[in-house]
Scaffold this active site. Structure first.
Site, PDB file in Angstrom:
ATOM      1  N   GLY A 188      44.618  43.019  37.458  1.00  0.00           N
ATOM      2  CA  GLY A 188      44.590  42.304  38.720  1.00  0.00           C
ATOM      3  C   GLY A 188      45.932  41.641  38.997  1.00  0.00           C
ATOM      4  O   GLY A 188      46.787  41.522  38.114  1.00  0.00           O
ATOM      5  N   CYS A 189      46.138  41.194  40.233  1.00  0.00           N
ATOM      6  CA  CYS A 189      47.420  40.602  40.616  1.00  0.00           C
ATOM      7  C   CYS A 189      47.656  39.271  39.911  1.00  0.00           C
ATOM      8  O   CYS A 189      48.759  39.011  39.403  1.00  0.00           O
ATOM      9  CB  CYS A 189      47.517  40.451  42.126  1.00  0.00           C
ATOM     10  SG  CYS A 189      46.136  39.559  42.892  1.00  0.00           S
TER      11      CYS A 189
END
Length: 354
Positions: free
Chosen positions: A156-157
């Site tokens: 994920g970011c």
């Protein structure tokens, strides 16, 4: 060497759009299949007139047999829970997959079901073995495993920015395992392209708001990778904030140094050594702090450190573009490694400014 053929499934979402933009004119990868359920049967120009693709391809239903006939590699840009419904069939047909969702980021299916409980109720899964086989797609830390992987789970970011700043210090045992706090801020595009009330312009503009203050889904993902690097269980505090901007992510990490004699320059040297062979990472001089605008629309991560000698705290800052290095760019970076290409092939590293 002939270009590798890539299928992009979920092509019209933000992750898919960024992936297609990065693959356009890529020197070693070519888009050979566009897949989508709701958009199936439509010409690409009907859906996305601002990003023309050669031949104006038809978006097709993502049938595994059709994908296997058209592609060597697959990027899945689908909501959590849906990618796992396709992956087993794709792997059985010899395809290699990069998944941009959270479906294979955890080492066990039980942990995924616990964190993504609502998705697990809607979409039953029984592919525990694949969870254990998937490679966590953080190229700066798992490049060799990614090169040979059949299934890559792109981080994920928030975990990407947080882990890039945190892992070198955990691996070397320079910080305490307790009391780690991550304060992160991101733009509205992190919420995806589907309509959501809190992402409306009238709601998000001229405002900064925390969300998921306790138990945010990315907390356990960060803890899993941090624990692996530290060789012991890590619990940390993670709080995200929504910023009134379209794209960009800044993570500020607070942790206590084990050696109070370490200075900021010592910590900067450690980061530089850790990422000396990482072309997408730049470590800034002490006293220069990263801005999200400096990495906008690039696959670069900017890292900076400072030490508060009064409190013994190490402060690590990391800025990325949440849609590029935090999602699609990272996916393409993994595709490059899987295809035997340079990690940075087709990836922008310099921003247009301002």
């Amino acid at each position: 060497m002939a270009s590798k053929r890539v299928a992009v499934i979920g092509a019209s979402g933000y992750g898919g759009l960024q992936t297609l933009r990065l693959l356009d004119q890529h020197p070693g990868l070519e888009v050979s299949f566009l897949g989508g359920e709701r958009s199936s049967g439509k010409r690409w120009s009907e859906l996305v007139p601002f990003l023309p693709l050669p031949g104006d391809p038809l978006v097709q239903s993502p049938d595994p047999a059709a994908i296997a006939a058209a592609a060597d590699l697959v990027v899945l840009s689908l909501p959590n829970g849906l990618a796992a419904q396709m992956v087993p069939a794709l792997l059985e047909r010899g395809l290699r997959v990069v998944d941009l969702s959270a479906d294979y980021r955890y080492r066990s299916l039980e942990q995924w079901k616990e964190v993504y409980a609502s998705e697990a109720r809607e979409v039953p899964r029984s592919d525990d073995q694949l969870c254990g086989q998937a490679v966590y797609g953080l190229p700066e830390w798992h490049a060799e495993a990614i090169r040979g992987a059949k299934l890559v789970a792109a981080p994920g970011c928030f975990p990407t920015a947080s882990l890039l700043g945190l892992l070198p210090f955990l691996q070397q045992g320079l910080i305490e395992s307790q009391g780690i706090v991550i304060d992160a801020k991101t733009g509205a595009s992190g919420g995806g392209r589907a309509a959501k009330e809190h992402l409306l312009l009238a709601e998000a503009s001229e405002a900064v708001a925390p969300y998921g203050v306790v138990g945010h889904r990315h907390t356990s993902e960060i803890e899993q990778a941090a624990s692996q690097a530290a060789g012991q269980a890590i619990q940390l505090q993670f709080t995200p904030h929504l910023m009134p901007m379209v794209r960009g992510l800044l993570a500020t990490i607070y942790c206590r140094l084990r050696d109070p004699g370490l200075r900021a320059e010592d910590c900067r040297v450690l980061l530089e050594a850790a990422y000396r062979h990482a072309p997408c990472i730049e470590v800034l001089p002490v006293g220069t702090y990263p801005s999200t605008k400096w990495v906008r629309q690039t696959n670069r991560a900017l890292l900076s450190v400072q030490v508060d000698e009064r409190t013994g705290q190490l402060i690590v800052m990391a800025a990325i573009d949440n849609l590029v290095k935090g999602q699609a760019g990272q996916g393409v970076q993994c595709l490059n490694l899987m295809a035997g290409l340079e990690a940075t092939s087709g990836l922008p590293l310099l921003p247009f400014y301002p």
